[in-house]
Structures are given as C-alpha cells and as structure tokens.
Scaffold this motif. Structure first.
Motif, short mmCIF file in Angstrom:
data_model
loop_
_atom_site.label_atom_id
_atom_site.label_comp_id
_atom_site.label_asym_id
_atom_site.label_seq_id
_atom_site.Cartn_x
_atom_site.Cartn_y
_atom_site.Cartn_z
N GLY A 173 -7.88 -3.72 6.26
CA GLY A 173 -6.23 -4.07 5.43
C GLY A 173 -7.55 -3.50 3.93
N GLY A 174 -8.76 -4.25 3.72
CA GLY A 174 -9.58 -3.89 2.02
C GLY A 174 -9.35 -1.80 1.75
N GLN A 175 -9.49 -1.60 2.56
CA GLN A 175 -10.53 0.12 2.98
C GLN A 175 -8.65 0.50 2.51
OE1 GLN A 175 -11.66 0.52 6.46
NE2 GLN A 175 -14.10 0.53 6.39
N ARG A 176 -7.91 0.56 3.10
CA ARG A 176 -6.14 0.73 3.02
C ARG A 176 -6.14 0.21 1.54
NH1 ARG A 176 -2.61 -1.65 7.96
NH2 ARG A 176 -4.48 -0.27 9.53
N GLN A 177 -6.25 -0.61 0.72
CA GLN A 177 -5.88 -1.10 -0.92
C GLN A 177 -6.34 0.08 -1.30
OE1 GLN A 177 -3.73 -3.89 -1.91
NE2 GLN A 177 -3.99 -1.59 -3.36
N ARG A 178 -8.29 0.75 -0.74
CA ARG A 178 -8.39 1.73 -1.97
C ARG A 178 -8.27 2.63 -2.14
NH1 ARG A 178 -13.31 -0.92 1.57
NH2 ARG A 178 -14.27 -2.62 -0.21
N TYR A 181 0.41 -1.13 0.06
CA TYR A 181 0.36 -0.14 -0.02
C TYR A 181 0.80 1.05 0.25
CZ TYR A 181 -2.94 -3.94 2.44
OH TYR A 181 -3.41 -4.94 2.22
N ALA A 182 2.20 1.21 0.35
CA ALA A 182 3.05 2.31 0.47
C ALA A 182 1.68 3.77 1.32
CB ALA A 182 3.87 2.38 -0.60
N LEU A 183 1.18 3.86 1.84
CA LEU A 183 0.59 5.02 2.57
C LEU A 183 1.37 5.99 3.45
CD1 LEU A 183 -2.91 3.81 3.29
CD2 LEU A 183 -1.94 4.78 0.72
N TYR A 184 1.06 6.99 4.33
CA TYR A 184 1.78 7.92 4.42
C TYR A 184 0.85 7.73 6.32
CZ TYR A 184 4.56 9.42 0.96
OH TYR A 184 5.51 9.59 -0.38
N PRO A 185 2.06 7.16 7.28
CA PRO A 185 0.99 6.78 8.36
C PRO A 185 0.24 8.24 8.99
CG PRO A 185 3.23 6.60 8.69
CD PRO A 185 2.95 6.68 6.91
N HIS A 186 0.91 9.23 9.54
CA HIS A 186 0.23 10.59 10.22
C HIS A 186 -0.58 11.35 8.64
CE1 HIS A 186 3.92 11.97 6.27
NE2 HIS A 186 3.51 12.91 7.08
N MET A 187 -0.78 10.46 8.06
CA MET A 187 -1.47 11.73 6.91
C MET A 187 -2.72 10.81 6.99
SD MET A 187 0.88 12.36 3.26
CE MET A 187 2.04 13.42 3.53
#
Length: 405
Positions: free
Chosen positions: A138-143, A86-92
C-alpha cells in the motif's frame, strides 16, 4: 512560476439547495503546504475539488497564479491530484503509470524517461519501475501515485486523504515523506484530511472547516495556543481539550474559576493575555484545559495556591512516552452547539454520553502526565494545573475570550 491559490467568497450550492461550502476566503501562498481539516462532510473535499475543477463554483472567484480559473477545464489548470484510492492502472507497470500523463501531453520520450527516473529516485521506487501495482505494498502504491503527480511538475499538488487506506505505522512514515518531498520540491500543496494529527504535523498552515465554513486558519501552534472558538479548541489537539461550564469570580484582586466545589486561580499572565475576562466576572464561561497542562505534583515545579485540583483517578493508561489518567469531576458539562458538533464527529454514542453526563452532573477529564508517575487507579490525588494556559469561551457565541472587542 508563481502558484498562489486564492479563493474569494467561494461557495458551492447543489441543485437541491444543500450548501457544501459557504463564502470561503483563503489565500494559499506560493510553495505553501496548506491542510484542510474538519469532520466528515464539512466541505473540505468539496473545496479541494473546486480548486481542481472537478466541482463547479456556484459563487465567488478562484485564482491559480494570475489566472481566474472558474471556467477553466481541470486539464488546463496545471495542477496534479493525488487521490485516496491511488487510481493506478493495474495493467500498466509503475513506469508507465508514472509516465501516463506526460504521454497524453505528448512530452518528448527522452524527457519522460528522465522525469520518471528522477521522481523514482526521490520516492525510492527505482527497483520497482517494471512491476505492476498488484506486486506493491500500500505504501509503495501511494508513492507511485505521488510520482505520477511529481513528474508533471505542476503548479500545485492537490491531495485528498491520500493516507487513509494505510495502516497506522505506515501513515506516520508516509506523512513525513510527503512533507519532506513537498519541502524539497517547493510546490504549492493543498492537502485534505480528517486526521488532525496529520494536519498539525504536516501543514505550514491549517484551515479548520465546519459545516462548509472556515473557522480558523493559522500555523499549527496558533490553532493549538489560540483557538478562536470552542470548535477549533476541541477539534485540534490530541487528546482533545477538556471543557467545563464554570463562573469567573474575583477575590482580593485575583480572578478565578470554580471547578465543582474547588477554585482555580487564573494566573496574572493569563488575565493580561485575555483582558476581556474581567468583563465576565460573575458570569458563566466555558473553561478549557488541555490534557498536557495537568502535572503530577511529584514532578511539577512548586505550584502556587489555587493551582491544584483534588481528583480521584478512574483509569490510567501508560503508553511509554506519557501516562494518560482519566478522572471524573462535578464541574458541569458544557453543552453548546460546538460541543454537540464535536461529539457527533466521534459518533452518535458520544452525543448520548455527553447528554447523559449533563443530566447526571458528572464530567470526565483526561490528563497527560510524566511517564514516571507513580499514581494508581482509584487514588485520591492532587493534580497541578498550569493556570497560565487555561482557555475561556463565551457559552452563547462559543467564541474565545481574548481581547476587549
């Protein structure tokens, strides 16, 4: 904007001489959903990373649209990549994660908001825009990762095993969602997976790769019905195709194959579809039978002589929509490089099991039957075989036996 992706003899060779991808020739059409599938380490992710610009190309030419992009930086290729983690920024927040690439590109603030809102609506994320990734499933993060790609409106999406971290139920749900979104957006998409069911249910076309070489590219139906070689036949389809070493024989003008001490008569349709079979009379071939091409005689249409096999059932697995039965037969195991490669993809234990069965002269088969079957473990039964759907391969080359060439 046309976003055809063309790979012409694209090769990746590392400094130590390792050949990861060899002479990959492939045209991915504008708006097409192309899936790269193959065993772990086969080169499919390397091929994707070369398209993205994250790996350099050793030889060959890569075109996206009208541009040769071999030496173009990833940021200049107008593609968006969705990663496995996913490579999302956790603080954002979700909103800021989705907008990040647009802000870097100095897109107008009003347009950023509009694109994020549109993508959130498509992905069902409207109520989560102000949450942080840790508050999502997990599914929402993938979205969200998908949304970050969608808002950029790129020429192409590149996806590297994006569903591998999800549980089985969510994977099924997400693969249908990704396929729907891609169809709605009509964006050229290259998708990498090890899961052939994912490949077959999502792709317009599927490219099967083994040891860095393209084996076959075609629609899911083409790969299932007309695999070019043993590897594709064994890799595509679930449960996988059953194989046995056998001999083609001719009796009274009909062709048949030995199945242990039994004989299966090859239907005239199968012989007409594979004229080269006549050249193999008296020779060994590898016989392939898909599990779905067995039938419980009670529910089968009247079967002709030479289309039934006497077997003893070892194990029965009723899964509701179908019943899988497993049985042994004395039809010899086929041992080829492709068979070993398929076994190795399952694990070292499967390689040893294949070699053990070859030594013992036993072979294990799986049949998928009507869920209403009344067959029981340990029974001696006759299973019908649709001999118009048999597959044949040359044991030396592993190539499918079809035409006269």
């Amino acid at each position: 904007m046309v976003a055809e992706i063309v790979l012409e003899d694209v090769t990746k060779r590392y400094g130590d001489g390792t050949l990861a991808v060899e002479s990959l020739d492939l045209s991915i059409e504008d708006g097409e959903f192309m899936v790269f599938v193959g065993p772990s380490g086969c080169g499919k992710t390397t091929a994707l990373r070369m398209i993205a610009g994250l790996e350099t190309i050793t030889e060959g030419k890569l075109k996206i649209g009208d541009d040769v992009v071999n030496d173009m930086q990833p940021k200049d290729r107008d593609i968006a990549m969705v990663f496995q983690n996913y490579a999302l920024y956790p603080h954002m927040s979700v909103r800021d994660n989705m907008a990040f690439g647009l802000k870097l590109a100095k897109t107008d603030k009003e347009e950023i908001n509009q694109r994020v809102e549109e993508a959130a609506k498509v992905l069902g994320l409207e109520e989560y825009l102000d949450r942080k990734p840790r508050a999502l499933s997990g599914g929402q993060r993938q979205r969200v990762a998908m949304g970050r790609a969608i808002v950029r409106k790129p020429q192409a999406f590149l996806m590297d095993e994006p569903l591998s971290n999800l549980d089985a139920k969510l994977r099924v749900q997400m693969r249908s969602e990704i396929a729907r979104i891609q169809r709605d957006l009509e964006v050229t998409t290259v998708y990498v997976t090890h899961d052939q069911i994912e490949a077959m249910t999502m792709g317009d076309r599927v490219a099967v790769i083994k040891k860095g070489e393209l084996q076959q590219v075609g629609t899911p139906t083409e790969l299932f019905e007309h695999p070019v070689n043993l590897f594709v036949a064994g890799f595509i389809g679930s449960p996988s195709m059953n194989f046995a070493q056998t001999t083609v024989e001719e009796t009274d003008g009909s062709l048949g194959v030995k199945f242990g001490d039994q004989m299966l008569t090859i239907s005239k349709d199968a012989v007409e579809a594979r004229p080269a079979l006549k050249k193999h009379v008296g020779k060994e071939v590898v016989l392939g039978i898909r599990p779905q091409d067995f039938e419980d005689p009670e529910y089968a249409q009247e079967s002709a002589e030479g289309t039934r096999l006497k077997v003893q059932l070892d194990l029965i697995e009723a899964v509701g929509t179908e019943t899988m039965v497993h049985f042994k037969a004395d039809a010899p195991v086929a041992i080829t490089d492709d068979m070993k490669e398929l076994a190795a993809d399952i694990g070292e234990a499967e390689v040893h099991a294949l070699e053990r069965r070859a030594e013992e002269g036993t072979n294990e088969f799986t049949a998928v039957l009507d869920p209403r079957t009344k067959l029981r473990k340990g029974e001696d039964v006759e299973l019908s075989v649709d001999t118009s759907r048999l597959h044949f391969f040359d044991p030396e080359s592993s190539q499918g036996i079809y035409d006269q060439r």
